[in-house]
Design a protein around this motif. Sequence first.
Motif, PDB file in Angstrom:
ATOM      1  N   ILE A 141      73.011 -25.715  10.059  1.00  0.00           N
ATOM      2  CA  ILE A 141      71.924 -24.757   9.823  1.00  0.00           C
ATOM      3  C   ILE A 141      70.639 -25.201  10.510  1.00  0.00           C
ATOM      4  O   ILE A 141      69.960 -24.417  11.175  1.00  0.00           O
ATOM      5  N   SER A 142      70.293 -26.470  10.368  1.00  0.00           N
ATOM      6  CA  SER A 142      69.010 -26.958  10.879  1.00  0.00           C
ATOM      7  C   SER A 142      69.002 -27.113  12.399  1.00  0.00           C
ATOM      8  O   SER A 142      67.957 -26.965  13.033  1.00  0.00           O
ATOM      9  N   LYS A 143      70.164 -27.382  13.000  1.00  0.00           N
ATOM     10  CA  LYS A 143      70.184 -27.701  14.426  1.00  0.00           C
ATOM     11  C   LYS A 143      70.855 -26.638  15.300  1.00  0.00           C
ATOM     12  O   LYS A 143      70.644 -26.624  16.512  1.00  0.00           O
ATOM     13  N   LEU A 144      71.649 -25.766  14.690  1.00  0.00           N
ATOM     14  CA  LEU A 144      72.402 -24.809  15.496  1.00  0.00           C
ATOM     15  C   LEU A 144      72.056 -23.351  15.208  1.00  0.00           C
ATOM     16  O   LEU A 144      72.433 -22.469  15.980  1.00  0.00           O
ATOM     17  N   GLU A 145      71.365 -23.096  14.120  1.00  0.00           N
ATOM     18  CA  GLU A 145      71.084 -21.707  13.756  1.00  0.00           C
ATOM     19  C   GLU A 145      70.036 -21.092  14.668  1.00  0.00           C
ATOM     20  O   GLU A 145      68.997 -21.687  14.944  1.00  0.00           O
ATOM     21  N   GLY A 146      70.341 -19.880  15.150  1.00  0.00           N
ATOM     22  CA  GLY A 146      69.391 -19.128  15.961  1.00  0.00           C
ATOM     23  C   GLY A 146      69.048 -17.811  15.297  1.00  0.00           C
ATOM     24  O   GLY A 146      69.494 -17.524  14.180  1.00  0.00           O
ATOM     25  N   GLU A 147      68.268 -16.994  15.971  1.00  0.00           N
ATOM     26  CA  GLU A 147      67.861 -15.708  15.400  1.00  0.00           C
ATOM     27  C   GLU A 147      69.024 -14.733  15.307  1.00  0.00           C
ATOM     28  O   GLU A 147      69.072 -13.889  14.421  1.00  0.00           O
ATOM     29  N   TYR A 148      69.976 -14.838  16.223  1.00  0.00           N
ATOM     30  CA  TYR A 148      71.058 -13.853  16.308  1.00  0.00           C
ATOM     31  C   TYR A 148      72.395 -14.380  15.800  1.00  0.00           C
ATOM     32  O   TYR A 148      73.278 -13.595  15.450  1.00  0.00           O
ATOM     33  N   GLY A 149      72.565 -15.673  15.791  1.00  0.00           N
ATOM     34  CA  GLY A 149      73.833 -16.254  15.372  1.00  0.00           C
ATOM     35  C   GLY A 149      73.737 -17.762  15.310  1.00  0.00           C
ATOM     36  O   GLY A 149      72.647 -18.329  15.197  1.00  0.00           O
ATOM     37  N   ILE A 150      74.877 -18.429  15.419  1.00  0.00           N
ATOM     38  CA  ILE A 150      74.950 -19.886  15.338  1.00  0.00           C
ATOM     39  C   ILE A 150      75.510 -20.426  16.655  1.00  0.00           C
ATOM     40  O   ILE A 150      76.536 -19.950  17.154  1.00  0.00           O
ATOM     41  N   LYS A 151      74.844 -21.423  17.212  1.00  0.00           N
ATOM     42  CA  LYS A 151      75.345 -22.073  18.424  1.00  0.00           C
ATOM     43  C   LYS A 151      76.555 -22.933  18.076  1.00  0.00           C
ATOM     44  O   LYS A 151      76.642 -23.471  16.973  1.00  0.00           O
ATOM     45  N   ARG A 152      77.466 -23.090  19.022  1.00  0.00           N
ATOM     46  CA  ARG A 152      78.622 -23.955  18.774  1.00  0.00           C
ATOM     47  C   ARG A 152      78.177 -25.416  18.737  1.00  0.00           C
ATOM     48  O   ARG A 152      78.591 -26.176  17.862  1.00  0.00           O
ATOM     49  N   TYR A 153      77.359 -25.815  19.689  1.00  0.00           N
ATOM     50  CA  TYR A 153      76.802 -27.166  19.733  1.00  0.00           C
ATOM     51  C   TYR A 153      75.653 -27.163  20.726  1.00  0.00           C
ATOM     52  O   TYR A 153      75.537 -26.258  21.558  1.00  0.00           O
ATOM     53  N   ILE A 154      74.785 -28.150  20.638  1.00  0.00           N
ATOM     54  CA  ILE A 154      73.661 -28.254  21.562  1.00  0.00           C
ATOM     55  C   ILE A 154      74.203 -28.631  22.940  1.00  0.00           C
ATOM     56  O   ILE A 154      74.936 -29.609  23.087  1.00  0.00           O
ATOM     57  N   GLY A 155      73.820 -27.854  23.941  1.00  0.00           N
ATOM     58  CA  GLY A 155      74.291 -28.106  25.293  1.00  0.00           C
ATOM     59  C   GLY A 155      75.471 -27.245  25.696  1.00  0.00           C
ATOM     60  O   GLY A 155      76.012 -27.405  26.797  1.00  0.00           O
ATOM     61  N   ASP A 156      75.880 -26.323  24.834  1.00  0.00           N
ATOM     62  CA  ASP A 156      77.012 -25.448  25.129  1.00  0.00           C
ATOM     63  C   ASP A 156      76.624 -24.483  26.256  1.00  0.00           C
ATOM     64  O   ASP A 156      75.711 -23.680  26.119  1.00  0.00           O
ATOM     65  N   SER A 157      77.344 -24.553  27.367  1.00  0.00           N
ATOM     66  CA  SER A 157      77.001 -23.736  28.529  1.00  0.00           C
ATOM     67  C   SER A 157      77.862 -22.486  28.653  1.00  0.00           C
ATOM     68  O   SER A 157      77.730 -21.741  29.628  1.00  0.00           O
ATOM     69  N   PHE A 158      78.739 -22.233  27.681  1.00  0.00           N
ATOM     70  CA  PHE A 158      79.555 -21.019  27.709  1.00  0.00           C
ATOM     71  C   PHE A 158      78.647 -19.806  27.496  1.00  0.00           C
ATOM     72  O   PHE A 158      77.924 -19.729  26.512  1.00  0.00           O
ATOM     73  N   TRP A 159      78.675 -18.877  28.421  1.00  0.00           N
ATOM     74  CA  TRP A 159      77.767 -17.733  28.415  1.00  0.00           C
ATOM     75  C   TRP A 159      76.311 -18.200  28.280  1.00  0.00           C
ATOM     76  O   TRP A 159      75.553 -17.751  27.419  1.00  0.00           O
ATOM     77  N   THR A 160      75.932 -19.113  29.173  1.00  0.00           N
ATOM     78  CA  THR A 160      74.551 -19.560  29.218  1.00  0.00           C
ATOM     79  C   THR A 160      73.660 -18.422  29.709  1.00  0.00           C
ATOM     80  O   THR A 160      74.147 -17.334  30.043  1.00  0.00           O
ATOM     81  N   ALA A 161      72.366 -18.661  29.756  1.00  0.00           N
ATOM     82  CA  ALA A 161      71.430 -17.603  30.151  1.00  0.00           C
ATOM     83  C   ALA A 161      71.777 -17.055  31.535  1.00  0.00           C
ATOM     84  O   ALA A 161      72.009 -17.813  32.481  1.00  0.00           O
ATOM     85  N   ASP A 162      71.835 -15.724  31.628  1.00  0.00           N
ATOM     86  CA  ASP A 162      72.135 -15.020  32.878  1.00  0.00           C
ATOM     87  C   ASP A 162      73.457 -15.481  33.488  1.00  0.00           C
ATOM     88  O   ASP A 162      73.596 -15.597  34.720  1.00  0.00           O
ATOM     89  N   ALA A 163      74.440 -15.729  32.617  1.00  0.00           N
ATOM     90  CA  ALA A 163      75.733 -16.251  33.072  1.00  0.00           C
ATOM     91  C   ALA A 163      76.395 -15.321  34.087  1.00  0.00           C
ATOM     92  O   ALA A 163      76.988 -15.774  35.072  1.00  0.00           O
ATOM     93  N   LYS A 164      76.319 -14.015  33.889  1.00  0.00           N
ATOM     94  CA  LYS A 164      76.997 -13.067  34.779  1.00  0.00           C
ATOM     95  C   LYS A 164      76.366 -13.045  36.171  1.00  0.00           C
ATOM     96  O   LYS A 164      77.012 -12.628  37.140  1.00  0.00           O
TER      97      LYS A 164
END
Length: 655
Positions: free
Chosen positions: A484-507
């Motif tokens: 909750i403290s390290k992965l929670e965002g406004e829209y959902g939950i990150k898998r882990y810090i540094g996760d590059s799957f579907w990073t910003a402007d991935a397409k």
Amino acid sequence: MDNSSELVENNDCLRDEILESQKARMDFLKFKLISFAALGAIGLGFEENGVLGENIDYVLCLIPLIGIYTDLLCYHNNIRILTIAQYLSKRGDKYESFLKRLSLYTPKKNGAGYFYGLEDYVIFWASFLVSILLIGYGIKFHSLSNKLYVFVISGGIGMAVVIISWLLYNRRLRLLFFTSAKMELIKKYRVNNSKISRLIQNDYSYNNIKYIFKTLKRNGTFNFKPLNNGLYPAAAVTDQNKYTNYDKVWVRDNFYVAFAHYQNGKAKQAKDTLYALSDFFFKYKSKFTSIISGKVDYSNAMSRPHIRFDGVNLVELKEEWSHAQNDALGYYLWLICKMYNSNDIQLRDTEIELFPLLIKYFKTIKYWKDEDSGHWEETRKVESSSIGTVLCALVEARKCVINAPALRESCKKTGVDSKYIDELIIKGKNALNSILPFECNQNSKTKYREVDAALLFLIYPMCLFEKEILDNVRLADIILNNAISKLEGEYGIKRYIGDSFWTADAKKKQTQSLITGNYSTKIEERNRDHKIGNEAQWCIFDSIISIIYGNKYKKTKSAIFLNQQIHYFNRALSQISGGECPFGEYKCPELYYIEDGRYIYNDTVPLLWAQANLWLAFYEIKKNVLLNKDRFDILKKFRFGLDRHKLAFSLYSKS
């Protein structure tokens, strides 16, 4: 003039308006009191024998009308004052914020109005009692004449209109507070579907939950379309997102879909899915036997049992993939054993022959220290989320071996008995005790990971930290709080810090093959385009966190946990797609990622895993509604239900 000065000036003007409204209300109350006194004096003060005195007491019948007139004006002014107060509260006004905090400690949660409500009672009861006195006057002095009817009708109408006015006034107050709270909720939860925004609340009754579920089901949110053999593709694929290859079958995703069906009373669908997985594994049982016998090197992921395959034809895919995923095999074994131990499935000859191979396979690869690609199919490492899943599966399998005579005999022939399984369980426990609460503690920059959302699955559905297995609730709390403290965002939950799957402007930055391919061999290439903070936010975790808090509430009956269950349930609802989604509204996306500076859905909509988890969240919150009916029963608390909110919904929609 800067914005802060303009805001202060605007707030001052509104406060002046409140003061003027309060003065006007006091003037109306003075007018009411003087009018009552004057009409009473006129009606009662003339001599009885005079011509005027004989009928002048009819003026008393005007008193209820004067009362209703002034009451309505006072109510109108009060609503105006409260509307401004709500606005100031949302703008951060210190006094209104103080009243909001104060309301937390008032009896029966009446809010700060608890201290200011006496005036409303005076307004109501003064008019109501005067109407009663008017009827009493008619009975006392005109019981033998036709004039009695005039006073009774006038007083009766007065009483009825006073009550109706009071009810309409309170209805408007509730609508004001409800709509104001609704606007705050929409802002808080980033609701993507405007129709769902009308349903989200801070508190729910059983009927509320039932209504929301029916709404979502009617609009296709919980559509699960299995293949003919009972398996499910990872997502509903169209020409638009076919490049994702989510039309393939993943063992892990099928586990969550099957488990959601099982929990929601659809054991047959779960059984069909598990049998189909058994058939696939049995068809390629040489994958197990070759590794157990040492004929092949299990460090080669392609030599392992495939966890992603062609579900239509039940055949392996030739595409290079990170099939070293022990958690997926653990999920399969755990659920089928759990269902058997609950008398909800029968073990066929296929499972009876397959299970000993699975257990021996786990020993051969030394699952407690095996480097696998885990839930996210990426860099191979020793992962708590994989070890824990297999450990839970072995605990269920041990019960199954004891309870199933045919399986026990099959295991005995291959040397797999309770003692054999116990040794594997001990090794798994020892490994987890040395790694948790981290996901991986290997001394490697590319492998070491403290926080990973996959660990949440060890809390639910696997229940790893319960008394039967690790018996360590403290570890579960650390994992939950870290997520909750390290992965929670406004829209959902990150898998882990540094996760590059579907990073910003991935397409724009990455090729489709890099987005959807074998990440275990391309992770460094994918990471080059990523910046910390631009991680995608997933839609599979908030439902799980809601369930975890719901289970805490069931054990402790603490309102804190119940509020958290509702909070994360609302977050999960907020993630459902809206009308602007190219794949349709009322769908559960895989994740939200950043494109051109804002979060949008990725191309995997709907993801069946996300659907399944949301369905599970509904199942658990409904149980807690029944456990705590008084708290959730808004019909009882406010005396109006979902259908009566339609006016507030329409008002807010138009705004």
